[in-house]
Write a protein that holds these residues in place. Structure first.
Motif, short mmCIF file in Angstrom:
data_model
loop_
_atom_site.label_atom_id
_atom_site.label_comp_id
_atom_site.label_asym_id
_atom_site.label_seq_id
_atom_site.Cartn_x
_atom_site.Cartn_y
_atom_site.Cartn_z
N GLU A 9 0.83 -1.21 0.00
CA GLU A 9 0.00 0.00 0.00
C GLU A 9 0.87 1.26 0.00
N ALA A 13 0.87 4.04 -2.93
CA ALA A 13 0.67 5.47 -2.64
C ALA A 13 1.82 6.30 -3.21
N ASP A 18 0.43 10.02 -3.90
CA ASP A 18 -0.49 10.37 -2.81
C ASP A 18 0.34 10.50 -1.54
N ARG A 21 -1.44 9.89 2.04
CA ARG A 21 -1.65 8.48 2.37
C ARG A 21 -0.31 7.79 2.65
N ARG A 22 0.68 8.09 1.83
CA ARG A 22 2.01 7.49 2.01
C ARG A 22 2.56 7.81 3.40
N ILE A 85 -8.66 7.62 6.50
CA ILE A 85 -7.78 6.74 5.73
C ILE A 85 -7.38 5.53 6.55
#
Length: 147
Positions: A9, A13, A18, A21-22, A85
């Motif tokens: 994930e 990201a 992103d 989110r990362r 998130i």
């Protein structure tokens, strides 16, 4: 969530650029990496879920403090998005009719009849769901079913 899925994930990201989110997922990854280093063992799915819950709790506390302090709206929105998130990566919580059915099954299996048995029933619910259930709703439902 499995540890490898968390790492995947983070990569996704990064590829999607992103950054928000990362960064959030890296925070969870750092917490999990500490387990590997400090306890010298592989990270389990339960460890990742526990770290997600821990980071969510910390973020919610920061969010509450931010709201009470009247900090800028941008920070409050960022924290709210971060919680959303993170909660998206947690396993689905047992609630509603599914929770009532599970409570009935646990009551039948344990033979609990009085409010003194409530702790034992809650413990069994935690075992069966991995702690992923609405605890307040379960306590209210148990309170109405136990004498």
């Amino acid at each position: 969530m499995e540890y490898q899925v968390l790492q995947d994930e983070i990569k996704a990201a990064m590829k999607a650029r992103d950054n928000h989110r990362r960064d959030i997922l890296r925070q969870v990854h750092t917490e999990c990496k500490a387990i590997e280093v400090n306890e010298r063992r592989d990270v389990t799915e339960a460890d990742v879920d526990a770290m997600l819950k821990r980071v969510i709790k910390q973020t919610k506390e920061t969010l509450d403090g931010s709201i009470k302090a009247g900090n800028n709206q941008e920070r409050t929105d960022a924290l709210t998005a971060q919680v959303a998130i993170l909660e998206g990566y947690l396993p689905k919580q047992v609630e509603g009719e599914e929770l009532v059915t599970l409570i009935d099954a646990v009551l039948a299996d344990t033979g609990a009849a009085t409010k003194k048995d409530m702790g034992r029933v809650m413990g069994e619910l935690t075992k069966r769901t991995g702690g992923n259930f609405d605890k307040a709703a379960a306590a209210k439902e148990l309170g109405s079913k136990l004498s």
